[in-house]
Scaffold this motif. Sequence first.
Motif, short mmCIF file in Angstrom:
data_model
loop_
_atom_site.label_atom_id
_atom_site.label_comp_id
_atom_site.label_asym_id
_atom_site.label_seq_id
_atom_site.Cartn_x
_atom_site.Cartn_y
_atom_site.Cartn_z
N ALA A 51 6.71 -4.35 -2.30
CA ALA A 51 7.15 -4.23 -1.14
C ALA A 51 8.70 -3.88 -0.84
O ALA A 51 9.14 -3.38 0.00
CB ALA A 51 7.20 -5.75 -0.45
N ASP A 52 9.53 -4.30 -1.98
CA ASP A 52 10.98 -3.88 -1.99
C ASP A 52 11.17 -2.49 -2.30
O ASP A 52 11.94 -1.86 -1.36
CB ASP A 52 11.74 -4.83 -3.01
N ILE A 53 10.33 -1.88 -2.95
CA ILE A 53 10.66 -0.50 -3.31
C ILE A 53 10.26 0.23 -2.00
O ILE A 53 10.87 1.48 -1.62
CB ILE A 53 9.72 -0.09 -4.62
N ALA A 54 8.99 -0.13 -1.30
CA ALA A 54 8.59 0.84 -0.32
C ALA A 54 9.52 0.70 0.88
O ALA A 54 9.83 1.27 1.60
CB ALA A 54 7.15 0.28 0.11
N CYS A 55 10.09 -0.62 1.13
CA CYS A 55 10.91 -0.92 2.08
C CYS A 55 12.19 -0.19 1.95
O CYS A 55 12.65 0.31 3.07
CB CYS A 55 11.41 -2.54 1.96
N SER A 56 12.61 -0.02 0.64
CA SER A 56 14.02 0.92 0.58
C SER A 56 13.81 2.21 1.33
O SER A 56 14.64 2.84 1.79
CB SER A 56 14.16 0.89 -0.83
N VAL A 57 12.43 2.63 1.21
CA VAL A 57 12.18 4.07 1.43
C VAL A 57 11.89 4.10 2.80
O VAL A 57 12.38 5.06 3.87
CB VAL A 57 11.09 4.69 0.56
N GLU A 58 11.30 3.05 3.44
CA GLU A 58 10.66 3.06 4.82
C GLU A 58 11.47 2.58 5.88
O GLU A 58 11.52 2.79 6.90
CB GLU A 58 9.22 2.29 4.81
N ALA A 80 0.85 -1.17 -0.16
CA ALA A 80 -0.04 0.15 0.02
C ALA A 80 0.88 1.26 -0.09
O ALA A 80 0.73 2.18 -0.65
CB ALA A 80 -0.87 0.07 1.31
N LYS A 81 1.98 1.20 0.75
CA LYS A 81 2.76 2.46 0.68
C LYS A 81 3.44 2.53 -0.82
O LYS A 81 3.44 3.84 -1.18
CB LYS A 81 4.05 2.00 1.84
N ALA A 82 3.70 1.30 -1.30
CA ALA A 82 4.33 1.65 -2.80
C ALA A 82 3.14 2.34 -3.74
O ALA A 82 3.48 3.11 -4.64
CB ALA A 82 4.90 0.41 -3.34
N GLU A 83 2.04 1.97 -3.44
CA GLU A 83 0.77 2.21 -4.17
C GLU A 83 0.82 3.96 -3.91
O GLU A 83 0.62 4.86 -4.85
CB GLU A 83 -0.55 1.89 -3.74
N GLU A 84 0.85 4.35 -2.85
CA GLU A 84 0.91 5.54 -2.38
C GLU A 84 1.95 6.51 -2.91
O GLU A 84 1.99 7.65 -3.25
CB GLU A 84 1.18 5.92 -0.83
N PHE A 93 -1.19 -0.76 -8.58
CA PHE A 93 -1.44 -2.13 -7.80
C PHE A 93 -1.19 -3.44 -8.56
O PHE A 93 -1.17 -4.54 -7.97
CB PHE A 93 -2.94 -2.14 -7.31
N ASP A 94 -0.95 -3.40 -9.79
CA ASP A 94 -0.61 -4.46 -10.82
C ASP A 94 0.74 -4.83 -10.69
O ASP A 94 1.07 -5.87 -11.32
CB ASP A 94 -1.31 -4.18 -12.15
N LEU A 95 1.43 -4.04 -10.29
CA LEU A 95 2.88 -4.11 -10.17
C LEU A 95 3.20 -5.56 -9.05
O LEU A 95 2.44 -5.61 -8.07
CB LEU A 95 3.63 -2.99 -9.63
N CYS A 96 4.34 -6.40 -9.61
CA CYS A 96 4.45 -7.34 -8.71
C CYS A 96 4.61 -7.09 -7.24
O CYS A 96 5.26 -6.01 -6.95
CB CYS A 96 5.93 -8.04 -9.11
N SER A 97 4.20 -7.71 -6.04
CA SER A 97 4.16 -7.42 -4.73
C SER A 97 5.52 -7.57 -4.27
O SER A 97 5.90 -6.87 -3.30
CB SER A 97 3.02 -8.30 -3.92
N TYR A 98 6.56 -8.24 -4.74
CA TYR A 98 7.85 -8.35 -4.22
C TYR A 98 8.59 -6.75 -4.61
O TYR A 98 8.98 -6.46 -3.78
CB TYR A 98 8.43 -9.27 -5.05
#
Lengths: 409, 256
Positions: free
Chosen positions: A95-102, A78-82, A87-92
Amino acid sequence: MSEKPVDTTKIRSVKKMRDLMTTYYLEALSAGQNNKQVAWITSGGPVEPLVAMDIIPVYPENHGAMIGSAKMGEELCAKAEEMGYSFDLCSYARADIACSVEKGGPIGGLPRPDMLICCNNICGTVLKWYEIQARFYNVPLFILDTPICHTGYTPDIAAYVRAQVDEYIVFLENVTQRKLDHDKMTQVGKLSFEGQRLWQKVLNTTAHKPSPMSAFDAFFFLALIVTLRGTPIAVDFYKELIAEMEQRIKDGISSIPHEKYRLLWDNLPVWHRLKWLSARFSGHNACLVADTYTSAWCGAIQYIDEDNFLDSIAQAYTRIYLNIGVDQMADQVLDMIRFYDVNGLVMHSNRSCKPYSFGQMDIMKTVREKTGLPVLMIEADMVDPRSFSQAQAETRIDTFMEIIKQREA
Amino acid sequence: MICAGIDIGSITAKAALINGKDLLGTLVIPTGYHHLNAGIRVFDTLLQQNGLSRTDISFVVSTGYGRASVDFADKTMTEILCHGAGAHFLNPDIRGVIDVGGQDSKAILLDDQGRVENFAMNDKCAAGTGRFLEVMARALEVALDQMGEVGQKADNPSKISSICTVFAESEVISMIARQEKRENIIAGIHDAAAARVANLAAKIRIRGPVMMTGGVAKNSGMAAALEKRLKLPLIIESFSQETGAIGAAVLAAGTG
C-alpha cells in the motif's frame, strides 16, 4: 421486570484523539512550507532523537493502518502488484509503495521524506521496503539492525546496537547539518518514558470487569504512542484517557452491553473489518479486552533508563515483542491471560506479518497446555481484504464462542 | 419430545428428526440457489415421510453455511458443534471427527461427552474439499459417485503436487494429455485431497476412534487415502452425510 439498561456511552476522548491526529498529519503535510524536515520511520524504530532534533516523524505503517481502516487497501495493493510486487509482500509495504506513486489513500499520500529511518526489530521486510523508498525519493536511509534475541540479550548484541545508536545520531546531524541538543534529548527521553508508562496504565484499565474499553479502542488510541512518543501531547492525552477510563469504571460504563466473556487478541488488527469483528464478538457477549499488539509500544519499558536514555534504548528497542524468541512471546501471552482474566485467545494469522504469525501454532499449543483455554485462529490480512473470507471467519468465531459457552456453562 | 436438525450445506440440504435416543429419519436434497426454500422443502418432506407435522416438533436447530437463512429454526449452531454432537450420538466412543463437505473440511476433537475440545478448518481454499473432487470428476468425465470405485483400481497412483484446485486441475489436464490412466489420476487426486485434510487433523493432534462425516465420506477412495495418511482406521456410518443434521437435532433436544 425489565433489566436495567447497561451504559455503553461512547468514549469522549475519541474526538480529541481524532483532532490531535489531524493536527499531526496537517503539520507533517505542510512541513515543507514551514522549513521542517520529515523522516519516515518504521513503527518500532527509535523516534526520540528525531523529536529532539525537531524532525517530524512519519510512519508508513500508521498510514497503512489508515488505508486499511478506510478500506482502500485492496486498490492500492493491487496497484503495487501491477507494478510487479508480489501478492505475498506485506500489505503495508504494497500500500505504501503504491501510494508513493499514486498519491492515493485517505490523505493523498504521506509528505515527501527528507530521510528514512529503518529499524528491523519488527521484521525483515522493512529493509527492502525502505531501500525501495530511498531510491524512489532519492533520500538518505539509516538502518538500525537489531539482532533477534532468541534466548536473551547478550553483551555482543548490546555493544553492536549501542554503537549504532551513536551512528544514528551522527547520521541525523549530517542530514540536518545541526548538532543534537543533549538536554533536549534527555527531556524527550523522559517524555517518551512517561508516555509509555501511561499507555500501559491505559491498557491496564481493561483488567476491570466489565472492561471500560476494548482492544478495538486500544487499536485506535495506539496511534498517539506510536506517532507522538516523546512529546507532551501524548503524555497529556493519556493522562486524560486514564482519568476517563477510571471514571467509566466508577460509573459502571462498559465497552459492550453485556460482557460475559473476555478474550485476548493476538497479532495486528484486521483494519478493514474492525467494526464487523467487534459486532460479531459482542453479539456473543464477548469483549476483546486486551491484545498483544498495542502493548508492544510499552512492553520493553523495563529496559529504559530515563536518566540515561540513549544508552538504554539499544536494549529497549532490541527486546520488543516481535524480536524475541517464541518461548518468551508465549510467556508474555500467558501473563496477559492471567492479568486480564480471559476466557479464550483469538489469534489472527496475518498473511502480511510473517514475524508475528510465525510461531503462533507453538504459542497456541503452549496456551492450551498451560491454561486449557480455547484458542481460535482466524486467517486474514491487516490491510488486504482479498485474503479474508467472511463466511469462514463467521463459522470459526461462532464455533469458538459456542465452545466457550459450553465450557463456562 | 421430537426435535429436528436442519443442515444447509453448500451443495446439499439435510434434515434429521430424533426422539430421545431414537433417530426417526433423515433426508438429503440438493440445496440449489435458495437456502430458505431448501430448508423448508427438506424439513416438510421429511415430516411428511414420517407422518408428522410442524406442530409435533418441539425444537429446531439449523446449521451449515445457510443456517441463518432458516428463519423457522429456534436456534442456529455452527456445523462443527453439530458434527461433534452427531458423531457422539451415532457412536459415543468417537473422539475425533473428520468432516469433508462441499466447500470446507474440518477436523474436530471431542471429549467423552461429545463436546468439542478443539477444531481446525481449511482456509480460504477449496483443496481437500468436495468441490475439489467435483472439479476433478468433471475434468476426468467420471460421475462423482464413481470416483471412489474407479480410483481403487489404480496400479500406480499419479502425483498431484499443486495445492490449489485450479492449478491441480491444470495438472490433471496435462496428465490426461499425457494419457496417464484415469484410475491412477483419480487415486492421485484422492491422495492430494487426503493430504490436505490429514494436515488439519495433525494440527489438532487427532486421536481415535475417528469418524468420517460429510458427503465425501461416501467416496471410498478418498476414505482409504485418508486412512493411509492418518494411519488410523476411519469409522463411516451410513448417515455420514446427515451427521451434521443429526447433531443439530441432538443439540435441539438438549436446548429445547
